[in-house]
Design a protein around this motif. Structure first.
Motif, PDB file in Angstrom:
ATOM      1  N   ILE A 276       3.909 -33.643  15.738  1.00  0.00           N
ATOM      2  CA  ILE A 276       3.949 -32.419  14.637  1.00  0.00           C
ATOM      3  C   ILE A 276       3.127 -32.907  13.506  1.00  0.00           C
ATOM      4  O   ILE A 276       3.193 -33.969  12.932  1.00  0.00           O
ATOM      5  CB  ILE A 276       5.348 -32.307  14.278  1.00  0.00           C
ATOM      6  N   LEU A 277       2.246 -31.723  13.104  1.00  0.00           N
ATOM      7  CA  LEU A 277       1.747 -31.772  11.701  1.00  0.00           C
ATOM      8  C   LEU A 277       2.305 -30.759  10.673  1.00  0.00           C
ATOM      9  O   LEU A 277       2.342 -29.509  11.047  1.00  0.00           O
ATOM     10  CB  LEU A 277       0.312 -31.313  11.943  1.00  0.00           C
ATOM     11  N   LEU A 278       2.746 -31.198   9.516  1.00  0.00           N
ATOM     12  CA  LEU A 278       3.324 -30.436   8.371  1.00  0.00           C
ATOM     13  C   LEU A 278       2.090 -29.952   7.512  1.00  0.00           C
ATOM     14  O   LEU A 278       1.398 -31.095   6.856  1.00  0.00           O
ATOM     15  CB  LEU A 278       4.445 -31.059   7.936  1.00  0.00           C
ATOM     16  N   ILE A 279       1.864 -28.674   7.099  1.00  0.00           N
ATOM     17  CA  ILE A 279       1.124 -28.404   6.254  1.00  0.00           C
ATOM     18  C   ILE A 279       1.815 -28.269   4.908  1.00  0.00           C
ATOM     19  O   ILE A 279       2.580 -27.420   4.796  1.00  0.00           O
ATOM     20  CB  ILE A 279       0.172 -27.084   6.285  1.00  0.00           C
ATOM     21  N   ILE A 280       1.733 -29.058   4.007  1.00  0.00           N
ATOM     22  CA  ILE A 280       2.474 -29.170   2.720  1.00  0.00           C
ATOM     23  C   ILE A 280       1.577 -29.175   1.420  1.00  0.00           C
ATOM     24  O   ILE A 280       0.244 -29.044   1.619  1.00  0.00           O
ATOM     25  CB  ILE A 280       3.263 -30.370   2.466  1.00  0.00           C
ATOM     26  N   GLY A 281       1.869 -28.534   0.428  1.00  0.00           N
ATOM     27  CA  GLY A 281       1.265 -28.492  -1.024  1.00  0.00           C
ATOM     28  C   GLY A 281       1.952 -29.059  -2.037  1.00  0.00           C
ATOM     29  O   GLY A 281       2.737 -30.011  -1.961  1.00  0.00           O
ATOM     30  N   ARG A 282       1.335 -28.989  -3.072  1.00  0.00           N
ATOM     31  CA  ARG A 282       1.939 -29.428  -4.329  1.00  0.00           C
ATOM     32  C   ARG A 282       3.394 -29.371  -4.554  1.00  0.00           C
ATOM     33  O   ARG A 282       3.928 -28.180  -4.437  1.00  0.00           O
ATOM     34  CB  ARG A 282       1.256 -28.769  -5.461  1.00  0.00           C
ATOM     35  N   GLY A 283       4.305 -30.335  -5.096  1.00  0.00           N
ATOM     36  CA  GLY A 283       5.631 -30.176  -5.133  1.00  0.00           C
ATOM     37  C   GLY A 283       6.416 -30.402  -3.835  1.00  0.00           C
ATOM     38  O   GLY A 283       7.663 -30.083  -3.730  1.00  0.00           O
ATOM     39  N   LYS A 284       5.707 -30.892  -2.572  1.00  0.00           N
ATOM     40  CA  LYS A 284       6.466 -30.833  -1.443  1.00  0.00           C
ATOM     41  C   LYS A 284       6.671 -32.497  -1.077  1.00  0.00           C
ATOM     42  O   LYS A 284       6.854 -32.496   0.182  1.00  0.00           O
ATOM     43  CB  LYS A 284       5.712 -30.021  -0.428  1.00  0.00           C
TER      44      LYS A 284
ATOM     45  N   LYS B 116      -1.271 -27.518  28.732  1.00  0.00           N
ATOM     46  CA  LYS B 116       0.061 -28.453  28.476  1.00  0.00           C
ATOM     47  C   LYS B 116       0.014 -28.512  26.965  1.00  0.00           C
ATOM     48  O   LYS B 116      -0.831 -29.065  26.369  1.00  0.00           O
ATOM     49  CB  LYS B 116       0.105 -29.885  29.246  1.00  0.00           C
ATOM     50  N   ILE B 117       1.270 -28.070  26.269  1.00  0.00           N
ATOM     51  CA  ILE B 117       1.192 -28.053  25.020  1.00  0.00           C
ATOM     52  C   ILE B 117       1.976 -29.149  24.429  1.00  0.00           C
ATOM     53  O   ILE B 117       3.351 -29.246  24.800  1.00  0.00           O
ATOM     54  CB  ILE B 117       1.898 -26.561  24.536  1.00  0.00           C
ATOM     55  N   THR B 118       1.690 -30.072  23.535  1.00  0.00           N
ATOM     56  CA  THR B 118       2.354 -31.424  23.001  1.00  0.00           C
ATOM     57  C   THR B 118       2.400 -31.331  21.601  1.00  0.00           C
ATOM     58  O   THR B 118       3.071 -32.082  20.961  1.00  0.00           O
ATOM     59  CB  THR B 118       1.670 -32.520  23.695  1.00  0.00           C
ATOM     60  N   LYS B 119       1.431 -30.571  21.127  1.00  0.00           N
ATOM     61  CA  LYS B 119       1.241 -30.519  19.483  1.00  0.00           C
ATOM     62  C   LYS B 119       1.896 -29.283  18.716  1.00  0.00           C
ATOM     63  O   LYS B 119       1.746 -28.104  19.430  1.00  0.00           O
ATOM     64  CB  LYS B 119      -0.158 -30.661  19.049  1.00  0.00           C
ATOM     65  N   ALA B 120       2.543 -29.414  17.728  1.00  0.00           N
ATOM     66  CA  ALA B 120       2.823 -28.223  17.043  1.00  0.00           C
ATOM     67  C   ALA B 120       2.429 -28.492  15.506  1.00  0.00           C
ATOM     68  O   ALA B 120       2.242 -29.423  15.030  1.00  0.00           O
ATOM     69  CB  ALA B 120       4.438 -28.213  16.928  1.00  0.00           C
ATOM     70  N   VAL B 121       2.255 -27.232  14.770  1.00  0.00           N
ATOM     71  CA  VAL B 121       1.833 -27.094  13.192  1.00  0.00           C
ATOM     72  C   VAL B 121       2.971 -26.290  12.665  1.00  0.00           C
ATOM     73  O   VAL B 121       3.393 -25.461  13.224  1.00  0.00           O
ATOM     74  CB  VAL B 121       0.497 -26.454  13.501  1.00  0.00           C
ATOM     75  N   ILE B 122       3.241 -26.663  11.601  1.00  0.00           N
ATOM     76  CA  ILE B 122       4.454 -26.117  10.417  1.00  0.00           C
ATOM     77  C   ILE B 122       3.707 -25.946   9.364  1.00  0.00           C
ATOM     78  O   ILE B 122       3.803 -26.988   8.539  1.00  0.00           O
ATOM     79  CB  ILE B 122       5.732 -27.052  10.751  1.00  0.00           C
TER      80      ILE B 122
ATOM     81  N   LEU C  93       5.068 -23.283  14.091  1.00  0.00           N
ATOM     82  CA  LEU C  93       6.441 -22.770  13.664  1.00  0.00           C
ATOM     83  C   LEU C  93       6.597 -22.777  12.211  1.00  0.00           C
ATOM     84  O   LEU C  93       6.246 -23.542  11.576  1.00  0.00           O
ATOM     85  CB  LEU C  93       7.423 -23.726  14.246  1.00  0.00           C
ATOM     86  N   LEU C  94       6.776 -21.497  11.581  1.00  0.00           N
ATOM     87  CA  LEU C  94       6.990 -21.316  10.308  1.00  0.00           C
ATOM     88  C   LEU C  94       8.271 -22.030   9.750  1.00  0.00           C
ATOM     89  O   LEU C  94       9.148 -22.034  10.324  1.00  0.00           O
ATOM     90  CB  LEU C  94       7.053 -19.905   9.912  1.00  0.00           C
ATOM     91  N   GLY C  95       7.699 -22.910   8.445  1.00  0.00           N
ATOM     92  CA  GLY C  95       8.688 -23.685   8.158  1.00  0.00           C
ATOM     93  C   GLY C  95      10.024 -23.357   7.283  1.00  0.00           C
ATOM     94  O   GLY C  95      10.961 -24.020   6.991  1.00  0.00           O
ATOM     95  N   ASP C  96      10.090 -21.881   7.177  1.00  0.00           N
ATOM     96  CA  ASP C  96      10.992 -21.375   6.410  1.00  0.00           C
ATOM     97  C   ASP C  96      11.884 -20.427   7.235  1.00  0.00           C
ATOM     98  O   ASP C  96      12.840 -19.694   6.763  1.00  0.00           O
ATOM     99  CB  ASP C  96      10.834 -20.674   5.152  1.00  0.00           C
ATOM    100  N   THR C  97      11.947 -20.544   8.735  1.00  0.00           N
ATOM    101  CA  THR C  97      12.460 -19.609   9.420  1.00  0.00           C
ATOM    102  C   THR C  97      13.123 -20.419  10.501  1.00  0.00           C
ATOM    103  O   THR C  97      12.438 -21.319  11.146  1.00  0.00           O
ATOM    104  CB  THR C  97      11.587 -18.600  10.134  1.00  0.00           C
TER     105      THR C  97
END
Length: 291
Positions: A52-60, A2-8, A128-132
């Motif tokens: 949902i977990l968003l992986i972000i970097g500098r300037g985000k 059962k899938i409840t988590k996503a990484v972007i 899910l890729l964040g730019d598509t």
């Protein structure tokens, strides 16, 4: 399963869109009036994802602020009786449990996904890729289509899209054997092959479901060009020990990472906007006459 988590993953510099991405994350570039990242989060939520977990970097920081509440703005909209706009921005903050983690060094998609290992734990998860943007033509979200296959076969799954030969070198490519309708069993993965050496024209289309086994294979993946860890290479290692599947998804993918595709997407989505579609359509007709 059962899938409840996503990484972007959304930490990249967006160099193709400089100078705007010098201070503005590419994921926050709007399609008409909505940032790309919001469409991606909405797809995850509509697929049944609650975390949902968003992986972000500098300037985000703008990505974080977009999904956080703005009490000052809410008060202003309330005072001006702009209730539709107020409801729209409040909805953004309530869509799911959204978390953030920083990728301090840009070392590829595999490394970005690896940052999620402690958040997802021993659970399967979507990427899910964040730019598509991916939109279904059947009503079932693209990520949900993958989740159904992953839950059926208890395995990792990738979204697939047939691409023109001249575009093959842009993408990771899967070779597979058709087993059921639009589902293929993976035989191999190749990262950005030439059109001559590619085993197929089935591009990995920015959506994945992974079992937690993937982290072991990311750890075993040797960094490649620019010292980056490619998720396609990790998937190739995973495939040696586990079955993987691909789904030729029902829908359309909009790759916002390329300028021409970005402009086309704005036109397509603009033609669907109730408040501007008629004027936009008329302008396009007039423009066509002058070309």
């Amino acid at each position: 399963m059962k899938i409840t988590k996503a990484v972007i993953p959304a930490a990249g510099f967006g160099t193709r869109f400089l100078p705007i991405t010098k201070a503005q994350p590419k994921e926050m570039i709007p399609i008409v009036d909505t940032p790309v990242i919001q469409y991606v989060v909405e797809e995850a939520v509509e697929s049944g994802i609650t975390d949902i977990l968003l992986i972000i970097g500098r300037g985000k920081r703008a990505v974080e602020e977009h999904f956080d509440r703005s009490f000052e703005l809410e008060n202003i909209l309330s005072e001006k009786n702009m209730m539709a706009e107020l409801a729209a921005i409040q909805k953004i903050t309530k869509m799911a449990n959204i978390h953030f983690i920083w990728q301090k060094e840009m070392r590829g998609l595999g490394d970005a996904i690896n940052h999620a290992r402690y958040h997802v734990g021993n659970e399967p998860f979507a990427v899910l890729l964040g730019d598509t943007i991916a939109r279904s033509s059947s009503g079932k979200p693209v990520t949900r289509q993958l989740m159904d296959v992953a839950e059926k076969y208890n395995s990792s799954v990738v979204a697939l899209e047939e691409v023109a030969p001249e575009l093959i070198s842009r993408y990771g490519i899967m070779d597979g054997t058709l087993i059921d309708g639009n589902v293929l069993m993976a035989n191999s993965f190749v990262e950005k092959p030439s059109r001559e050496s590619a085993p197929s024209n089935l591009a990995i289309a920015s959506r994945y479901i992974f079992t937690p086994d993937i982290f072991k294979y990311i750890d075993a993946t040797t960094p490649g060009k620019n010292n980056e860890i490619q998720i396609t290479d990790a998937m190739s290692l995973l495939l040696k020990d586990h079955k993987m599947y691909g789904v030729k998804f029902d829908g359309q993918r909009y790759d916002i990472g390329h300028k021409l595709d970005f402009i086309k997407t704005n036109v397509i989505f603009g033609l669907e906007h109730e408040d501007i579609h008629e004027n936009l359509r008329n302008w396009i007709k007039e423009l066509a006459k002058s070309l």
